[in-house]
Design a protein around this motif. Structure first.
Motif, short mmCIF file in Angstrom:
data_model
loop_
_atom_site.label_atom_id
_atom_site.label_comp_id
_atom_site.label_asym_id
_atom_site.label_seq_id
_atom_site.Cartn_x
_atom_site.Cartn_y
_atom_site.Cartn_z
N SER A 23 0.85 -1.19 0.00
CA SER A 23 0.00 0.00 0.00
C SER A 23 0.88 1.24 0.00
O SER A 23 1.77 1.37 0.85
CB SER A 23 -0.89 -0.01 1.24
OG SER A 23 -1.68 1.15 1.30
N SER A 25 1.48 5.57 -0.37
CA SER A 25 0.90 6.88 -0.15
C SER A 25 1.96 7.94 -0.40
O SER A 25 3.16 7.66 -0.37
CB SER A 25 0.35 7.01 1.28
OG SER A 25 1.37 6.79 2.23
N SER A 28 1.70 8.84 -6.76
CA SER A 28 0.78 8.10 -7.61
C SER A 28 1.47 6.92 -8.27
O SER A 28 2.62 7.02 -8.69
CB SER A 28 0.22 9.03 -8.69
OG SER A 28 -0.49 8.28 -9.67
N ASP A 30 0.91 6.04 -11.08
CA ASP A 30 1.12 6.43 -12.48
C ASP A 30 2.53 6.98 -12.71
O ASP A 30 2.98 7.09 -13.85
CB ASP A 30 0.11 7.51 -12.88
CG ASP A 30 -1.27 6.95 -13.07
OD1 ASP A 30 -2.25 7.67 -12.80
OD2 ASP A 30 -1.38 5.79 -13.52
N ARG A 72 -1.67 -4.36 -9.95
CA ARG A 72 -1.88 -3.14 -9.18
C ARG A 72 -3.32 -2.68 -9.31
O ARG A 72 -3.98 -2.92 -10.32
CB ARG A 72 -0.93 -2.03 -9.63
CG ARG A 72 -1.10 -1.60 -11.06
CD ARG A 72 -0.10 -0.53 -11.44
NE ARG A 72 -0.26 -0.11 -12.82
CZ ARG A 72 0.41 0.88 -13.38
NH1 ARG A 72 1.32 1.55 -12.68
NH2 ARG A 72 0.21 1.22 -14.63
N ASP A 73 -3.79 -2.02 -8.27
CA ASP A 73 -5.11 -1.40 -8.23
C ASP A 73 -4.88 0.07 -7.93
O ASP A 73 -4.63 0.44 -6.78
CB ASP A 73 -5.98 -2.07 -7.17
CG ASP A 73 -7.42 -1.55 -7.18
OD1 ASP A 73 -7.65 -0.43 -7.67
OD2 ASP A 73 -8.28 -2.26 -6.68
N LYS A 74 -4.95 0.89 -8.96
CA LYS A 74 -4.67 2.31 -8.78
C LYS A 74 -5.69 2.96 -7.85
O LYS A 74 -5.35 3.89 -7.11
CB LYS A 74 -4.66 3.02 -10.13
CG LYS A 74 -3.53 2.60 -11.04
CD LYS A 74 -3.58 3.40 -12.33
CE LYS A 74 -2.58 2.92 -13.34
NZ LYS A 74 -2.64 3.70 -14.59
N THR A 75 -6.93 2.48 -7.88
CA THR A 75 -7.97 3.09 -7.04
C THR A 75 -7.68 2.88 -5.55
O THR A 75 -8.13 3.65 -4.72
CB THR A 75 -9.35 2.52 -7.37
OG1 THR A 75 -9.38 1.13 -7.03
CG2 THR A 75 -9.68 2.69 -8.85
N LYS A 76 -6.93 1.83 -5.25
CA LYS A 76 -6.56 1.54 -3.86
C LYS A 76 -5.11 1.88 -3.56
O LYS A 76 -4.63 1.62 -2.45
CB LYS A 76 -6.83 0.07 -3.55
CG LYS A 76 -8.29 -0.32 -3.65
CD LYS A 76 -8.51 -1.78 -3.29
CE LYS A 76 -9.97 -2.16 -3.36
NZ LYS A 76 -10.22 -3.58 -3.03
N SER A 77 -4.39 2.39 -4.57
CA SER A 77 -2.97 2.71 -4.40
C SER A 77 -2.21 1.51 -3.84
O SER A 77 -1.39 1.65 -2.92
CB SER A 77 -2.79 3.93 -3.49
OG SER A 77 -3.35 5.09 -4.08
N THR A 78 -2.49 0.37 -4.40
CA THR A 78 -1.92 -0.87 -3.88
C THR A 78 -1.40 -1.74 -5.02
O THR A 78 -2.03 -1.84 -6.07
CB THR A 78 -2.98 -1.65 -3.07
OG1 THR A 78 -3.44 -0.83 -1.99
CG2 THR A 78 -2.40 -2.93 -2.49
#
Length: 122
Positions: A23, A25, A28, A30, A72-78
């Motif tokens: 996870s 933070s 991004s 991206d 990866r799941d960008k919506t979860k930043s994970t």
């Protein structure tokens, strides 16, 4: 503040599976390559997988190819590392890291998590 936090490690029997999570933070997905590394007792840090920042291009070391999957799941930043068919040789502390280069060399990664321990044993 850039932060990476790994989770999901533990004890698993040979042939079993684990899913590690990283996870992030403060930045991004991206903009940074995320790599997974591991370090077994008495050994150097090994780059085992990475996922590119601007596309979903992935890399796997030969030692894990066909058994591990990075996603990866960008919506979860994970970022995840699905590990299947685990072997005792996979026992190590696993780290995720963020860098600017799509490469397995740990020296190219600037930000690191604290690591999560994976033990494969009966």
């Amino acid at each position: 503040q850039v932060q990476l936090v790994e989770s999901g490690g533990g004890l698993v029997q040979p042939g079993g599976s684990l899913r590690l999570s990283c996870s992030v933070s403060g930045f991004s997905l991206d903009n940074y390559v995320i790599g997974w590394f591991r370090q077994a007792p008495g050994k150097g840090r090994e780059g085992i997988s990475c996922i590119n920042s601007n596309d979903d291009n992935t890399y796997y070391a030969d030692s894990v190819k066909g058994r591990f999957t990075i996603s990866r799941d960008k919506t979860k930043s994970t970022v995840y590392l699905q590990m299947n068919s685990l072997e005792p040789e996979d026992t190590a502390v696993y780290y995720c890291a963020a860098g600017m280069s799509f490469h397995s060399d740990y020296r190219l990664y600037s930000y690191w998590g604290q690591g999560t321990r994976v033990t494969v044993a009966y």
